[in-house]
Design a protein around this motif. Structure first.
Motif, PDB file in Angstrom:
ATOM      1  N   GLY A 344       0.745  -1.225   0.079  1.00  0.00           N
ATOM      2  CA  GLY A 344       0.071   0.118   0.069  1.00  0.00           C
ATOM      3  C   GLY A 344       0.612   1.060   0.128  1.00  0.00           C
TER       4      GLY A 344
ATOM      5  N   ASP B 102      -7.065  -4.363   0.817  1.00  0.00           N
ATOM      6  CA  ASP B 102      -7.463  -2.988   0.811  1.00  0.00           C
ATOM      7  C   ASP B 102      -6.533  -2.353   2.110  1.00  0.00           C
ATOM      8  OD1 ASP B 102      -8.656  -0.762   1.386  1.00  0.00           O
ATOM      9  OD2 ASP B 102     -10.463  -1.328   2.435  1.00  0.00           O
ATOM     10  N   SER B 104      -6.265   0.910   2.450  1.00  0.00           N
ATOM     11  CA  SER B 104      -6.696   2.268   2.260  1.00  0.00           C
ATOM     12  C   SER B 104      -6.677   2.888   3.859  1.00  0.00           C
ATOM     13  CB  SER B 104      -8.171   2.378   1.926  1.00  0.00           C
ATOM     14  OG  SER B 104      -8.804   1.869   2.526  1.00  0.00           O
ATOM     15  N   TRP B 105      -6.644   2.163   4.780  1.00  0.00           N
ATOM     16  CA  TRP B 105      -6.628   2.786   6.523  1.00  0.00           C
ATOM     17  C   TRP B 105      -5.084   3.189   6.597  1.00  0.00           C
ATOM     18  CZ3 TRP B 105      -2.708   1.116   9.464  1.00  0.00           C
ATOM     19  CH2 TRP B 105      -1.837   0.074   8.861  1.00  0.00           C
ATOM     20  N   THR B 107      -3.845   5.348   4.811  1.00  0.00           N
ATOM     21  CA  THR B 107      -3.795   6.922   4.477  1.00  0.00           C
ATOM     22  C   THR B 107      -3.804   7.790   5.550  1.00  0.00           C
ATOM     23  OG1 THR B 107      -4.564   6.119   2.306  1.00  0.00           O
ATOM     24  CG2 THR B 107      -4.979   8.515   2.770  1.00  0.00           C
TER      25      THR B 107
END
Lengths: 483, 483
Positions: A344, B102, B104-105, B107
């Motif tokens: 990520g 995923d 996205s946490w 960020t």
């Protein structure tokens, strides 16, 4: 020009007082000016040249003889000028050594951001002659695969592109190898210059200066030092014999709002604890719930007596874990190659951190690492080290039981380089370490492993540091002699 | 449980509108909830297991069939679930790939401290097949002393201690060599992992986050990136054909209160200017008066047509200068060895920075560097590169005059790898660079060299990047074709 007599309304005594007052007020700046002038003159005329006489200076500059002689004294102290009684002052031969230059102005420019490297430098210190090391983080030279490493390097540098730019994230084959070791994807691997550099990138990238970071207590002093250099505050979370305690970790996240937890879940330094499978899942869930990263420092992966437990990164579905896998512990200090595995946006930030910080890892080192771990000697070396660790651990335990029954071993770890030893409560740890050093054995003081107050006297004993078994036993005997 | 009929006061059309409205409002969170539940179920049951049917989910969770099918679609996209028409949904075999997880946490956890590596990564980018590079900071592979480096490495790794811990400041012999090159003392030398790492240590050690640092404008983008990563604000000081302008430097120190000035006094990147002897003394005096450090980036020391001018560090009596001397420019990108030369508390801080950050430079690289620069091939290589730089510079100037008369060369430098070229004011620099790339030639856009607004369109052309003279000329022809 002859000196003017004082004006008649000022007495000779008064004149001397005024002169003294003025000289005290102006002395510093006058001395500095004369010194600057003479410094320039000495430089202009070159080594050995005679400088203007004190008398000339007094006359030409209108300063006192005291000022001139102090300026000359200053330059003499700086090593720029030498004086010969009766002949005067001369430009010193050659350039002054650094120790003599005045760099005290730097103290103002640098401010108070001192970097504390004592913990790290201490771990990397070489023992003196005749001193037995029971400390350090590496295998003794006798246990290192030196021949295999040099053969790997010789093969590596024969390649025509050995000195070229590597891909910025590392050689694809090496990234694949690292990924396969822990069950990650090749694309998630960044090759970095050793485990310490990996920690630096991780702390700097994952948290902002001033923020808290959770660490096990006790923990690796090198991690504490690099977290501190990144401006982070280390907050301690206790461990027991099964590793970090998940309920306390959850509480620490809640209380501090930390977004990063640094840990060594396998053969933890210094205690040797390995996080159980169940706790691994709990720790992951706790970090996940806190929206936080785990920096998994897997420095001991190849130092265990059996197959390593699953890496946290292999159990992670959300990019929670940033994994550090280093090669120097199992090989030699100068194979400065490690993997930083992340997913990520964190992975992108870590990559950018390395590119801006130091570009990439020298290709010959990467090629050497790849040749080394893919050669048949690699598995043999792992087996050899594993056996030797087992033998040395048994030997150290036996020697402690026999010679130092007052010492209490925290736990018998399933491998690793160290034992963590609790000393009787009344022991003065620092004094003991110092006495041991004088008796010819280096041990690691327990207090450097604690981010806050240590709970009591401890030492860490490294059984892989001495050259052989006899030296290991002798080290314990010397240590026991100081009790 | 059969579905309830709508209450009589709501028509069927109204009911559909309400359902649509609610589904739009709740869709996202409902889908996420169902997806979470199925994700957990798939993980619990293991790869290949059949999941609950859509019908069961609709009934048990009280959600719409659309929500369920979207949740399943999301998990399919993540690689966690596969569907077989007529049979239902199954847990996917194996672990999902990173790109599908995923993260996205992250960020939220990472915040906004993005590290901008575009400038540096761009300079290190390899040109595609058939594209001629007129950019980059290294000698083309054909000009690198690859044989000499590999021979030096082969000798180096034959030593029994090649993989051992080196002294933390570097090998004494290598430190002595670096010191002698610039007229410094051996004790002032710290061996670091290349020039970029040297800059990182210098910026981090000499200034605190938030503080200003003075830089030449234009300047090396890698320095801008690392200063920014250290949290510093770059303040631009103009240069002319004799290097930085001392009176503007003095003013910049006064206005900003900066304590650090970063510069490349010899064959400055990108302009090629070399600071005159007189200006060197002025710049030193200005920094001294400001109580500030000069970071002297001597990357071009071996790239000049004659003997290099005296290094600022050799003229410095007060520990004002922190000198960076790199070996990769004159040899190959992967010889990541450089010297960081400093005195006083600054030197101690730089040493601590490296020890905490990454311990030390791998010993085999240091031994290789020492073998390389002390072998007879070193002087020969210097002469070869010097000759080749002269020839290529003349060739590039001639090609520009012939094919691109609209381009104005800033100055003809006494060596170096580049020419700095001013384009007609109406040129769209970014569009030109892009067109050139499509035409098969890579050039470096001028804007990346400016800490603030660029004064107009510029490009930097690197004559040592193409494989040979023909390719260099062809590169200019391709560039000219885009005007």
């Amino acid at each position: 020009m002859p000196r003017q007599a004082p004006a008649p309304e000022v007495s000779a005594t008064e004149e001397r007082s005024i002169a003294l007052f003025c000289s005290l007020m102006n002395e510093d700046s006058s001395i500095a000016k004369v010194a600057d002038l003479l410094r320039a003159e000495a430089q202009r005329l070159g080594p050995g040249a005679k400088l203007r006489s004190s008398r000339e200076l007094v006359r030409e500059l209108g300063v006192s003889p005291v000022t001139v002689s102090r300026a000359i004294a200053r330059l003499t102290a700086e090593g720029r000028v030498i004086t010969r009684p009766g002949s005067g002052a001369f430009a010193a031969p050659g350039r002054p050594e650094s120790a003599q230059a005045d760099s005290s102005w730097q103290t103002v420019a640098l401010g108070d951001r001192v970097v504390d490297d004592t913990g790290v430098a201490g771990l990397l210190a070489e023992p003196g002659d005749g001193v037995i090391p029971l400390t350090g983080g590496y295998l003794n030279a006798a246990l290192r695969p030196v021949r295999e490493l040099s053969a790997a390097a010789a093969r590596a540098v024969r390649r025509p592109d050995a000195w070229a730019l590597p891909p910025l994230s590392g050689l694809p084959e090496l990234r694949r190898w690292f990924a396969a070791e822990v069950g990650a994807s090749r694309n998630d691997v960044l090759v970095v210059s050793g485990g310490q550099a990996a920690l630096s990138h991780a702390f700097r990238s994952l948290a902002a200066p001033g923020e808290p970071v959770l660490v096990e207590t006790p923990t690796y002093p090198g991690a504490l030092a690099t977290a501190k250099m990144a401006g982070l505050r280390a907050v301690a979370v206790p461990v027991d014999k099964d590793g970090v305690r998940p309920e306390l970790l959850a509480e620490a996240f809640a209380v501090t709002g930390a977004r990063v937890f640094y840990c060594q879940p396998t053969l933890h330094n210094p205690t040797g604890a390995t996080l159980t499978r169940e706790r691994r899942e709990q720790v992951l869930a706790v970090a996940r719930a806190a929206g936080a990263f785990i920096i998994e420092d897997d420095f001991s992966r190849y130092l265990g007596s059996g197959a390593p437990p699953p890496a946290l990164v292999s159990m992670d579905e959300h990019g929670t874990v940033v994994h550090v896998l280093s090669l120097s512990k199992i090989s030699a200090p100068s194979l400065r190659v490690a993997a930083l595995i992340a997913r990520g946006p964190a992975a992108r930030r870590l990559r950018a951190s390395q590119v801006v910080e130091s570009f990439f890892v020298a290709r010959p080192l990467q090629e050497t690492a790849l040749e080394f771990v893919t050669a048949p000697g690699w598995r043999r070396h792992l087996a050899t080290v594993r056996r030797e660790i087992g033998e040395r651990q048994r030997l150290l335990l036996a020697a402690l039981a026999r010679h130092l029954p007052a010492a209490e071993v925290h736990l018998v770890p399933h491998g690793g380089l160290h034992l963590w030893v609790r000393l009787p409560d009344e022991t003065d740890e620092a004094a003991l370490v110092e006495r041991a050093h004088r008796a010819g054995v280096l041990v690691s003081p327990g207090r450097i492993y604690y981010p806050a107050e240590p709970p009591g006297p401890r030492i860490r004993l490294t059984h892989t540091a001495p050259a052989d078994h006899a030296e290991l036993t002798e080290g314990v005997i010397r240590l026991a002699s100081t009790f």
